[in-house]
Scaffold this active site. Structure first.
Site, PDB file in Angstrom:
ATOM      1  N   ARG A 143     -10.225 -11.785   2.112  1.00 49.49           N
ATOM      2  CA  ARG A 143     -11.071 -12.868   1.586  1.00 49.49           C
ATOM      3  C   ARG A 143     -10.303 -14.192   1.600  1.00 49.49           C
ATOM      4  NH1 ARG A 143     -11.840  -9.527  -3.846  1.00 49.49           N
ATOM      5  NH2 ARG A 143     -11.361  -7.897  -2.340  1.00 49.49           N
ATOM      6  N   LYS A 189       0.840  -1.203   0.000  1.00 50.34           N
ATOM      7  CA  LYS A 189       0.000   0.000   0.000  1.00 50.34           C
ATOM      8  C   LYS A 189       0.871   1.247   0.000  1.00 50.34           C
ATOM      9  CE  LYS A 189      -3.847  -1.908   2.748  1.00 50.34           C
ATOM     10  NZ  LYS A 189      -4.960  -1.735   1.817  1.00 50.34           N
TER      11      LYS A 189
HETATM   12  N1  BES Z   1      -7.891  -3.959   4.543  1.00 47.69           N
HETATM   13  C1  BES Z   1      -8.137  -3.546   3.195  1.00 47.69           C
HETATM   14  C2  BES Z   1      -9.441  -2.763   3.091  1.00 47.69           C
HETATM   15  C3  BES Z   1      -9.313  -1.320   3.499  1.00 47.69           C
HETATM   16  C4  BES Z   1      -9.058  -0.372   2.547  1.00 47.69           C
HETATM   17  C5  BES Z   1      -9.465  -0.934   4.793  1.00 47.69           C
HETATM   18  C6  BES Z   1      -8.959   0.954   2.890  1.00 47.69           C
HETATM   19  C7  BES Z   1      -9.361   0.396   5.144  1.00 47.69           C
HETATM   20  C8  BES Z   1      -9.107   1.343   4.206  1.00 47.69           C
HETATM   21  C9  BES Z   1      -8.214  -4.750   2.258  1.00 47.69           C
HETATM   22  O1  BES Z   1      -7.405  -5.811   2.613  1.00 47.69           O
HETATM   23  C10 BES Z   1      -7.794  -4.272   0.912  1.00 47.69           C
HETATM   24  O2  BES Z   1      -6.690  -3.810   0.790  1.00 47.69           O
HETATM   25  N2  BES Z   1      -8.680  -4.382  -0.059  1.00 47.69           N
HETATM   26  C11 BES Z   1      -8.423  -3.946  -1.387  1.00 47.69           C
HETATM   27  C12 BES Z   1      -8.903  -5.027  -2.329  1.00 47.69           C
HETATM   28  C13 BES Z   1      -8.453  -4.840  -3.754  1.00 47.69           C
HETATM   29  C14 BES Z   1      -6.961  -4.980  -3.856  1.00 47.69           C
HETATM   30  C15 BES Z   1      -9.157  -5.867  -4.612  1.00 47.69           C
HETATM   31  C16 BES Z   1      -9.188  -2.651  -1.635  1.00 47.69           C
HETATM   32  O3  BES Z   1     -10.304  -2.496  -1.156  1.00 47.69           O
HETATM   33  O4  BES Z   1      -8.643  -1.782  -2.314  1.00 47.69           O
HETATM   34 ZN    ZN Z   2      -5.395  -5.588   2.006  1.00 46.76          ZN
END
Ligand code: BES
Ligand code: ZN
Ligand code: ZN
Length: 515
Positions: A359, A285
């Site tokens: 997931r 990230k």
């Molecule tokens: N933990 C994150 C979701 C999240 C995103 C929480 C922003 C808090 C703030 C999750 O694991 C994630 O990164 N999801 C991705 C999925 C994508 C790569 C398909 C997302 O939502 O961008």
């Molecule tokens: Zn994630």
């Protein structure tokens, strides 16, 4: 915070602060509210004077009640008036918010005790039992702050007393029972928030497992912890892949079992995403905001809270909790885009983005609980997608379900608890998008839309035909400096423990939703 119920009038007791609610008057009607006559008498006409000057209007502005403070001439503390808005628009949630606003306003003012005058918070659409529960809840939740790492703190309010007043007709014993049950739940919420707020160096998967073991001893729950060796034997390839990057903090799956109240019969499983830190892994990230990824364990910590609440309140159904805990960090042992992993139920997952890890860990937890316990229904809680926040914001969680009755039950419980949910669709369009060319499913696709729903379609693969509901709770799981102004005063800085109150309310009502 201790919450008590007192038959006497709030003004006769000498709390540091005595709070009454004030409804906003319609535009042309500026009759002084009868409910404030006693307060005004005690203050020798000060409230009437402030009313005439339009300083006290009972308004709510920017989702907060107007607060006016008067000092009692007898030197026995302060009288505080909190705006409740128009009587016709008054709700339980406004009562809950108002109580939290009162308590929060006392921070740093040396107040240790607060008294609420219940009759001033009761109206046609918010009866005494609902109002008293809301005041107790708002006071407890609004008072909580995460202070573990602060060497100096402002101090909290220690005691709240809710006064009925002599002429109040509702029977005192019933109201006391309502308050006792409510405070028991809210004490669990505070306990849950305290764990959810812990940073990732402390709240490792192993530490979460230890919290579960300690809870099991205290509350009489059966607890099993599966470490990486056991997870490998079981075939939990998802949790192992996601947790493989962290040699310092290896993954754990934790199963908690509450055997049910007297009228047992149904089994409800609750499964939580417990990523103790989500850096994104190899698909890392960006730096901005990454500190908030300690909250990526919120679903699993909520499961811990739900199990504690279930045992404390002795809810009717048997409840199985599963926490899927792992730290998602990049390293030489981390899983990679392109990898294919095999989940507990035998299905294979093509990894296209290591940041879509929630997931992947949940696939094992869901597959395991369905096969091992044959639950009547499964509810999962997860901070799963940024798309949830884009679609629904910070106050409302996403609900996706393959079962209308379960979804309706959760929506009803959500309204009762004041933890909003909104149901979203799950169609073959979403199901198509999770199919992989080289494995059974893939954890990402190139369509940048409806990602909350494709994530749900992925999870559905692992529950089969079991009635199932997925709660995507990214937005409501924690607050930060930029969003807090718009959030209720009972959701303080940091973790909110969203889901604990609503799922517990659902479990309490579960027999109503089927045999
Ligand atoms: N933990 C994150 C979701 C999240 C995103 C929480 C922003 C808090 C703030 C999750 O694991 C994630 O990164 N999801 C991705 C999925 C994508 C790569 C398909 C997302 O939502 O961008
Ligand atoms: Zn994630
Ligand atoms: Zn995540």
């Amino acid at each position: 915070m201790k919450v008590q119920v007192d038959r006497r009038d709030g003004l006769t007791a000498a709390a540091d602060v005595t709070a009454s609610g004030v409804f906003e008057r319609p535009e042309k009607d500026d009759t002084f509210p009868r409910s404030l006559l006693r307060e005004d008498e005690l203050l020798q006409g000060l409230i009437k004077a402030a009313w005439a000057r339009k300083e006290v209007k009972g308004k709510r502005k920017e989702l907060r009640g107007e607060i006016t403070v008067f000092h009692r001439p007898d030197g026995k503390g302060r009288i505080l008036l909190v705006g409740l808005g128009p009587r016709s628009k008054y709700t339980v949630d406004i009562a809950r918010r108002a109580a939290a606003e009162v308590v929060k306003g006392l921070k740093g003012k040396g107040a240790r005790t607060v008294a609420f005058c219940l009759p001033s918070f009761v109206a046609e659409n918010v009866r005494s039992e609902a109002a008293i529960a809301a005041l107790a809840e708002g006071a407890i939740l609004g008072n909580y702050e995460f202070q573990k790492y602060q060497s100096t703190s402002e101090g909290q309010v220690e005691e709240a007393t809710i006064h009925l007043g002599e002429e109040f007709s509702r029977d005192e014993a019933t109201l006391k029972r309502v308050v006792a049950a409510q405070t028991a739940l809210d004490d669990v919420v505070i306990w849950t928030r305290e764990i959810a707020n812990l940073p990732a160096d402390t709240a490792s998967p192993q530490r979460l497992a230890e919290e579960a073991i300690a809870l099991g001893k205290e509350a009489g729950l059966k607890v099993s912890v599966f470490d990486e060796k056991k997870l490998a034997e079981m075939g939990c390839g998802g949790i192992l892949a996601v947790g493989g990057g962290s040699t310092a903090h290896p993954p754990r799956m934790v199963v908690l079992e509450y055997s049910g109240g007297a009228r047992r019969g149904r089994t409800v499983a609750v499964v939580g995403k417990g990523i103790t830190f989500d850096s994104g892994g190899i698909s890392i990230k960006e730096a901005a905001g990454m500190q908030e990824m300690k909250f990526d364990k919120s679903g699993a910590v909520a499961v811990l809270g739900i199990l504690r609440a279930a045992a404390t309140l002795k809810v009717p159904p048997r409840v199985i909790g599963v926490m899927c805990c792992a730290e998602n960090v990049p390293s030489g042992t981390a899983y990679r885009p392109g990898d294919v992993v095999r989940s507990f139920n035998g299905k294979t997952i093509e990894i296209l983005n290591t940041d879509a890890e929630g997931r992947v860990v949940l696939s094992d937890g869901l597959g395991y609980v369905v096969k091992q316990y044959h639950p009547d229904e499964v509810i999962d809680l997860a901070t799963l997608t940024g798309a949830q926040r884009v679609a629904l914001g910070d106050d409302t969680g996403g609900l996706i379900s393959n079962d209308d009755r379960l979804a309706q039950g959760l929506l009803a419980a959500s309204a009762l608890a004041g933890e909003p949910l909104w149901r979203m669709p799950l169609t073959d369009y979403h199901r198509e998008l999770v199919k992989s060319e080289i494995a059974d499913v893939r954890n990402e696709n190139w369509i940048p839309y409806a990602r909350m729903l494709t994530a749900a379609a992925f999870l559905e693969t692992f529950v089969g035909t079991t009635p199932w509901a997925h709660l995507d709770i990214v937005g409501p799981s924690w607050t930060n400096a930029s969003t807090r102004k718009w959030q209720p005063a009972y959701q303080n800085k940091g973790a909110t423990a969203f889901g604990v109150r609503l799922v517990t309310r659902y479990l309490e009502a579960a027999p109503l939703h089927g045999s």
